[in-house]
Design an enzyme around this catalytic site. Structure first.
Site, PDB file in Angstrom:
ATOM      1  N   ASP A 163       0.808  -1.184  -0.226  1.00 24.37           N
ATOM      2  CA  ASP A 163       0.064   0.049  -0.008  1.00 24.37           C
ATOM      3  C   ASP A 163       0.738   1.153   0.077  1.00 24.37           C
ATOM      4  O   ASP A 163       0.093   2.478  -0.242  1.00 24.37           O
ATOM      5  CB  ASP A 163      -0.913   0.066   1.114  1.00 24.37           C
ATOM      6  CG  ASP A 163      -1.983  -0.954   1.185  1.00 24.37           C
ATOM      7  OD1 ASP A 163      -2.343  -1.461   0.101  1.00 24.37           O
ATOM      8  OD2 ASP A 163      -2.374  -1.439   2.295  1.00 24.37           O
ATOM      9  N   GLY A 206      -6.125  -0.455  -0.752  1.00 25.45           N
ATOM     10  CA  GLY A 206      -5.721   0.920  -0.220  1.00 25.45           C
ATOM     11  C   GLY A 206      -6.874   1.374   0.592  1.00 25.45           C
ATOM     12  O   GLY A 206      -7.794   2.158   0.167  1.00 25.45           O
ATOM     13  N   ARG A 207      -7.057   0.877   1.826  1.00 24.14           N
ATOM     14  CA  ARG A 207      -8.029   1.092   2.787  1.00 24.14           C
ATOM     15  C   ARG A 207      -7.838   2.484   3.494  1.00 24.14           C
ATOM     16  O   ARG A 207      -8.719   3.248   3.622  1.00 24.14           O
ATOM     17  CB  ARG A 207      -8.138  -0.009   3.888  1.00 24.14           C
ATOM     18  CG  ARG A 207      -8.949  -1.264   3.665  1.00 24.14           C
ATOM     19  CD  ARG A 207      -8.993  -2.248   4.610  1.00 24.14           C
ATOM     20  NE  ARG A 207      -7.526  -2.720   4.565  1.00 24.14           N
ATOM     21  CZ  ARG A 207      -7.171  -3.432   5.550  1.00 24.14           C
ATOM     22  NH1 ARG A 207      -7.401  -3.414   7.022  1.00 24.14           N
ATOM     23  NH2 ARG A 207      -5.851  -4.012   5.461  1.00 24.14           N
ATOM     24  N   GLN A 297      -2.967  -8.159  -7.037  1.00 31.78           N
ATOM     25  CA  GLN A 297      -2.394  -6.823  -6.774  1.00 31.78           C
ATOM     26  C   GLN A 297      -1.012  -7.329  -5.695  1.00 31.78           C
ATOM     27  O   GLN A 297      -0.092  -6.481  -5.788  1.00 31.78           O
ATOM     28  CB  GLN A 297      -2.949  -5.888  -6.104  1.00 31.78           C
ATOM     29  CG  GLN A 297      -3.887  -5.265  -7.207  1.00 31.78           C
ATOM     30  CD  GLN A 297      -4.935  -4.261  -6.473  1.00 31.78           C
ATOM     31  OE1 GLN A 297      -4.724  -3.211  -6.031  1.00 31.78           O
ATOM     32  NE2 GLN A 297      -6.054  -4.887  -6.184  1.00 31.78           N
ATOM     33  N   SER A 537      20.746   4.102 -20.318  1.00 30.95           N
ATOM     34  CA  SER A 537      22.209   4.182 -19.643  1.00 30.95           C
ATOM     35  C   SER A 537      22.261   4.770 -18.236  1.00 30.95           C
ATOM     36  O   SER A 537      23.110   4.840 -17.577  1.00 30.95           O
ATOM     37  CB  SER A 537      23.130   4.677 -20.516  1.00 30.95           C
ATOM     38  OG  SER A 537      22.894   4.194 -22.006  1.00 30.95           O
ATOM     39  N   GLN A 580      23.405  -3.184 -22.241  1.00 31.39           N
ATOM     40  CA  GLN A 580      23.684  -1.917 -22.759  1.00 31.39           C
ATOM     41  C   GLN A 580      24.331  -0.913 -21.686  1.00 31.39           C
ATOM     42  O   GLN A 580      24.726  -1.471 -20.647  1.00 31.39           O
ATOM     43  CB  GLN A 580      22.369  -1.105 -23.442  1.00 31.39           C
ATOM     44  CG  GLN A 580      21.748  -2.258 -24.870  1.00 31.39           C
ATOM     45  CD  GLN A 580      20.809  -1.409 -25.478  1.00 31.39           C
ATOM     46  OE1 GLN A 580      20.197  -0.611 -24.749  1.00 31.39           O
ATOM     47  NE2 GLN A 580      20.679  -1.618 -26.748  1.00 31.39           N
ATOM     48  N   GLY A 581      24.505   0.420 -22.159  1.00 30.00           N
ATOM     49  CA  GLY A 581      24.810   1.259 -20.969  1.00 30.00           C
ATOM     50  C   GLY A 581      26.149   2.159 -21.557  1.00 30.00           C
ATOM     51  O   GLY A 581      26.613   3.034 -20.774  1.00 30.00           O
ATOM     52  N   GLY A 582      26.572   1.920 -22.777  1.00 35.64           N
ATOM     53  CA  GLY A 582      27.603   2.888 -23.268  1.00 35.64           C
ATOM     54  C   GLY A 582      28.736   2.395 -22.178  1.00 35.64           C
ATOM     55  O   GLY A 582      29.185   1.308 -21.891  1.00 35.64           O
ATOM     56  N   ARG A 748      31.716  10.077 -21.825  1.00 32.82           N
ATOM     57  CA  ARG A 748      30.068  10.258 -21.933  1.00 32.82           C
ATOM     58  C   ARG A 748      29.381   9.792 -20.527  1.00 32.82           C
ATOM     59  O   ARG A 748      28.575   8.860 -20.558  1.00 32.82           O
ATOM     60  CB  ARG A 748      29.394   9.735 -23.108  1.00 32.82           C
ATOM     61  CG  ARG A 748      29.816  10.178 -24.301  1.00 32.82           C
ATOM     62  CD  ARG A 748      29.670   9.602 -25.543  1.00 32.82           C
ATOM     63  NE  ARG A 748      28.453   9.059 -25.821  1.00 32.82           N
ATOM     64  CZ  ARG A 748      27.278   9.775 -26.058  1.00 32.82           C
ATOM     65  NH1 ARG A 748      27.491  11.071 -26.826  1.00 32.82           N
ATOM     66  NH2 ARG A 748      26.095   9.488 -26.433  1.00 32.82           N
TER      67      ARG A 748
HETATM   68  P1  ATP Z   1      -0.187  -4.784   6.830  1.00 30.96           P
HETATM   69  O1  ATP Z   1       0.169  -3.566   6.604  1.00 30.96           O
HETATM   70  O2  ATP Z   1      -0.293  -5.638   5.744  1.00 30.96           O
HETATM   71  O3  ATP Z   1      -1.525  -4.895   7.700  1.00 30.96           O
HETATM   72  P2  ATP Z   1       0.978  -5.041   9.415  1.00 30.96           P
HETATM   73  O4  ATP Z   1       2.306  -5.216   9.898  1.00 30.96           O
HETATM   74  O5  ATP Z   1       0.490  -3.640   9.986  1.00 30.96           O
HETATM   75  O6  ATP Z   1       0.798  -5.269   7.837  1.00 30.96           O
HETATM   76  P3  ATP Z   1      -0.728  -6.136  11.404  1.00 30.96           P
HETATM   77  O7  ATP Z   1      -1.978  -7.224  11.072  1.00 30.96           O
HETATM   78  O8  ATP Z   1      -1.438  -4.981  11.937  1.00 30.96           O
HETATM   79  O9  ATP Z   1       0.069  -6.227   9.906  1.00 30.96           O
HETATM   80  O10 ATP Z   1       0.295  -7.015  12.127  1.00 30.96           O
HETATM   81  C1  ATP Z   1       0.953  -7.953  12.039  1.00 30.96           C
HETATM   82  C2  ATP Z   1       1.339  -8.943  13.385  1.00 30.96           C
HETATM   83  O11 ATP Z   1       1.995  -7.719  14.354  1.00 30.96           O
HETATM   84  C3  ATP Z   1       0.196  -9.061  14.407  1.00 30.96           C
HETATM   85  O12 ATP Z   1      -0.645 -10.268  13.839  1.00 30.96           O
HETATM   86  C4  ATP Z   1       0.695  -9.127  15.384  1.00 30.96           C
HETATM   87  O13 ATP Z   1       1.335 -10.422  15.861  1.00 30.96           O
HETATM   88  C5  ATP Z   1       1.704  -7.925  15.530  1.00 30.96           C
HETATM   89  N1  ATP Z   1       1.312  -6.868  16.192  1.00 30.96           N
HETATM   90  C6  ATP Z   1       0.606  -5.837  15.626  1.00 30.96           C
HETATM   91  N2  ATP Z   1       0.167  -4.907  16.470  1.00 30.96           N
HETATM   92  C7  ATP Z   1       0.982  -4.963  17.526  1.00 30.96           C
HETATM   93  C8  ATP Z   1       0.861  -4.444  19.113  1.00 30.96           C
HETATM   94  N3  ATP Z   1       0.339  -3.336  18.961  1.00 30.96           N
HETATM   95  N4  ATP Z   1       1.471  -5.228  19.827  1.00 30.96           N
HETATM   96  C9  ATP Z   1       1.890  -6.344  19.711  1.00 30.96           C
HETATM   97  N5  ATP Z   1       1.984  -6.813  18.597  1.00 30.96           N
HETATM   98  C10 ATP Z   1       1.363  -6.447  17.546  1.00 30.96           C
END
Ligand code: ATP
Length: 775
Positions: A163, A206-207, A297, A537, A580-582, A748
């Site tokens: 994202d 993209g939430r 994606q 290049s 390539q790249g010269g 160059r």
């Molecule tokens: P994405 O952007 O793909 O969602 P992310 O790293 O933000 O990735 P999360 O699901 O939020 O994904 O976090 C992944 C893991 O990290 C969680 O399952 C948990 O194990 C750990 N984690 C996240 N937040 C915390 C927290 N506040 N304290 C401890 N562990 C956490």
């Protein structure tokens, strides 16, 4: 003490690496770099499988990694060491188990590649670490002597996310690969949309972050975009329909709207793809379809940029672990333009969270401010190129200019999108964009004031489809003004150019230099001369990046991946591939970094017999240690001008001869295939951003200025470029200008090639011995 009474050797540091949260292309490159760099620095490397789940469960999910274990990782999608969302790690009891597992396995540093959640969890773990150890001792799970060597835990974050939702970094590992998937799908939809004159509403991931939607819109020239940070204003339904209707009236046969999955209006009411589709169908009577791209994606191999980024950031992460003191705050490795940096992990995470908070509080101006400067710039550039008939954006008559656009040198991906962006900007502002077809020879061809059609004003409808076209639609040529300076000057006078925008490589730079010098004889050249580097290049002084180089590197790594796979595990084969790249080894070195080449030969170093002997020996060793599935082909990259004697074929033959049947070798020359087909999304979006900056430079600095004022201004002949963490204009003329101080005219290329320092990283990560170590 050792058994013989001598002091025990110091304990080797053990560095753990894990991937966590959602997977993203490039995570494997990061793991490979961390593992190999750790070993190179004299540490031991451990992979934690399945994210925090592996840390909590321990056992087989924590595994020592050896050099060979990560062979082939660069070209694989997803994450090979697995990832998970782990509820147990959210609780203290889970982190307690994780701490015990780490002490049991002797690991005191962790490199975590994940999103903001994963990095928050990591920092919490580090903050709690002393209390976790204390509790483990108090409950008798570990003894004081066992925990004593592990008083400090080092955490380093790498941001892996498709994202690009982390503040403080221009890019996250995986976002450009995902953008590539999206653009390739939208490009395909374009063709069918144009055939049937249809409308398409395309929903992308993209939430909370609109990066993918915005960049896909720029890269594919969509008509309208919905992103969470900048919801449309009240009455957006009419605004969107007006823009699309205007584009249709001008002759556009396809209408595309891109919508981020988290899109909403200013009251946070969700805007859905179907809602937009219904509007277009009902209000404009447009046959409209919805396409939701979904998980495609995420998938697939990492593009060049993600391999490059993950590799360099992985290397930097290990350096950060080794530099850390107990007082150092946990760092996250970031990138600003072209510079890998270390930032404060928790500050970066907090900044990221504040964007979501600003959106939730409907403070959208703040949300945009909190995003990177680059994001805002991209948004404004997109708007200015899609609303070309907005009266409020038009300049007063006396400030309008006649801006000529020319392509010089070999074609490069991004030339067309840059031209399209410059033309759209000019039309929005009221300038007259004029294309010079077929370079300087095209210009010089006219006879006695009778134009031959190579100088033409540009219409929006003609240039709009160039958004994703490769090559050069207006035609490019290597010819220089000096081949007929008098005629060139006559044409400048005849067409009354107020500024010249040159898009091209070293020839474009040379052409601008010639015109600048010729100002003494010809007043008509006393106009702004602005060079936008575009060459595979990447050898133009004043920039670390040229349009087209990313497209070329993507093509090159696909070629290398395919050719390497063609060697079945039963055949031990080395491919010597000519790039390539010269006289610049940039392409060979960057491709080497992103495909894991065993050796790279570049003109800057040349080739000698000792190098070849060393590399043949290295290959022997490499094949000897190679087992099973990892026995795919090996790659050696050689720049086309690295040596006149040791040609690609000669090197391949020497390897074959010396291998004495233990392995074989082949030469391969991708040639012009490297110039690529459609420009990569990165080349497209940077083309837009840089072309608009160039137009703004011309407009802001030179409107209403006299010819002599312009000629005296060092910034009237400039190259736009990325230098480290900034995009800058560098003067070409004068005693400190690029022509005098920054250019190696003979070879160059720039005098200082920023990437040369990365050559060592290629060698380190392939394990190639130094020449002094073996010969
Ligand atoms: P994405 O952007 O793909 O969602 P992310 O790293 O933000 O990735 P999360 O699901 O939020 O994904 O976090 C992944 C893991 O990290 C969680 O399952 C948990 O194990 C750990 N984690 C996240 N937040 C915390 C927290 N506040 N304290 C401890 N562990 C956490």
């Amino acid at each position: 003490m050792a058994a013989n009474g001598a002091p025990a050797p110091p304990r080797k540091r053990r560095i753990g690496v894990m991937t966590s949260g959602g997977d993203s292309p490039g995570m494997n490159g990061a793991v490979r770099a961390v593992v190999r760099m750790s070993i190179h620095m004299g540490c031991e490397s451990y992979a934690i499988y399945e994210g925090y789940e592996g840390l909590v469960q321990g056992g087989d999910l924590i595994k020592e990694m050896h050099w060979e274990d990560v062979r082939g990782y660069l070209s694989r999608g997803g994450t090979l060491i697995g990832t998970a969302r782990c509820m147990a790690f959210m609780e203290r009891w889970g982190r307690l188990k994780a701490a015990k597992n780490m002490v049991d396995r002797g690991i005191d540093a962790l490199v975590i590649c994940g999103g903001d959640g994963s990095l928050t969890g990591a920092d919490k773990f580090r903050a709690e670490w002393p209390s976790l150890l204390k509790e483990l001792v108090e409950t008798g799970e570990l003894t004081q002597a066992e925990v004593d060597p592990f008083q400090h835990l080092n955490i380093v974050g790498l941001v892996g996310s498709i994202d690009n939702d982390m503040s403080g970094t221009d890019a996250t590992i995986g976002c450009y690969s995902s953008l590539e998937r999206i653009c390739s799908a939208v490009d395909d939809v374009f063709d069918t949309a144009a055939s049937h004159q249809r409308g398409f509403v395309i929903e992308v991931m993209g939430r909370h972050c609109g990066w993918l939607a915005l960049m896909a819109s720029i890269a594919t020239g969509s008509d309208f975009v919905f992103i969470p940070e900048k919801p449309p204003r009240v009455g957006w339904e009419d605004q969107m329909c007006d823009i699309i209707a205007t584009h249709r009236k001008r002759g556009k046969r396809r209408s595309i709207v891109i919508i981020a999955e988290g899109a909403h209006d200013r009251e946070l009411n969700k805007i859905t793809a179907n809602q937009v589709k219904d509007l277009l169908t009902q209000k404009l009577n447009l046959d409209t379809r919805v396409t939701v791209l979904g998980h495609t994606q995420r998938g697939g191999h990492a593009c060049f940029y993600d391999r490059w980024l993950s590799t360099l950031q992985g290397v930097e992460a290990v350096k950060a672990v080794l530099d850390a003191t107990p007082e150092t705050p946990s760092p996250v490795i970031t990138i600003r333009e072209n510079k890998i940096e270390r930032s404060n992990l928790m500050e970066t995470v907090a900044l990221t969270k504040s964007v979501s908070a600003a959106i939730a509080a409907k403070d959208f101006d703040k949300a945009m401010q909190l995003r990177d400067v680059e994001f805002k710039e991209y948004y404004n550039s997109y708007v200015i190129t899609t609303s070309t008939d907005h009266p409020a954006l038009r300049l007063p008559e006396e400030r309008r200019m006649r801006i000529a656009i020319i392509h010089v040198g070999a074609p490069a991906g991004g030339m067309n999108p840059a031209t399209r962006a410059a033309v759209a900007y000019c039309l929005t502002r009221g300038h007259t964009p004029i294309a010079i077809h077929n370079g300087f020879p095209g210009l010089q061809r006219h006879h006695d004031d009778k134009p031959v059609g190579s100088v033409r004003e540009c219409r929006w409808i003609d240039v709009d489809p160039w958004v994703n076209e490769g090559g050069s639609e207006i035609g490019t040529n290597r010819g220089l003004p000096s081949s007929d300076m008098k005629k060139t000057a006559e044409c400048f006078g005849l067409y009354k150019f107020d500024a010249l925008f040159l898009i091209g490589g070293f020839e474009a730079f040379t052409a601008a230099s010639e015109l600048r010098k010729a100002r003494e004889q010809y007043d008509v050249f006393k106009i702004p001369l602005v060079v936008l580097p575009a060459t595979v290049s990447n050898n133009v002084p004043g920039t670390e990046y040229s349009l087209g180089s990313d497209t070329c590197l993507n093509t090159l790594i696909q070629f290398c991946d395919a050719i390497r796979q063609s060697a079945s595990s039963s055949r031990r084969r080395v491919f010597v591939i000519e790039t390539q790249g010269g006289r610049s080894g940039y392409l060979a070195t960057m491709a080497g970094l992103s495909v894991g080449a065993l050796a790279v030969y570049i003109p800057e170093e040349g080739i000698n017999i000792h190098m070849i002997a060393r590399d043949i020996e290295f290959l022997r060793e490499n094949f000897k240690n190679d087992q099973g599935a990892s026995r795919a082909g090996k790659i050696i990259l050689r720049n086309e001008r690295a040596s006149t004697t040791y040609t690609t074929q000669v090197i391949a033959d020497m390897i074959k001869e010396e291998a004495r049947g233990r392995f074989e070798s082949r030469a391969a020359v991708p040639g012009h295939y490297q110039q690529g087909g459609k420009p990569s999304p990165m080349d497209r979006i940077r083309a837009l951003r840089m072309a608009i900056k160039c137009m703004q430079h011309i407009e802001d600095r030179f409107t209403g200025k006299s010819k002599d004022w312009i000629a005296d201004d060092p910034l009237s002949t400039v190259v736009i470029g990325i230098q480290g963490s900034e995009v800058v204009f560098t003067s070409m003329g004068g005693p400190t200008g690029l022509e005098a101080t920054g250019t190696d005219w003979g070879d160059r290329r720039p005098k200082n090639e920023f990437w040369l320092a990365m050559k060592e990283t290629v060698d380190i990560l392939s394990g190639r011995p130094k020449l002094t170590d073996c010969c």
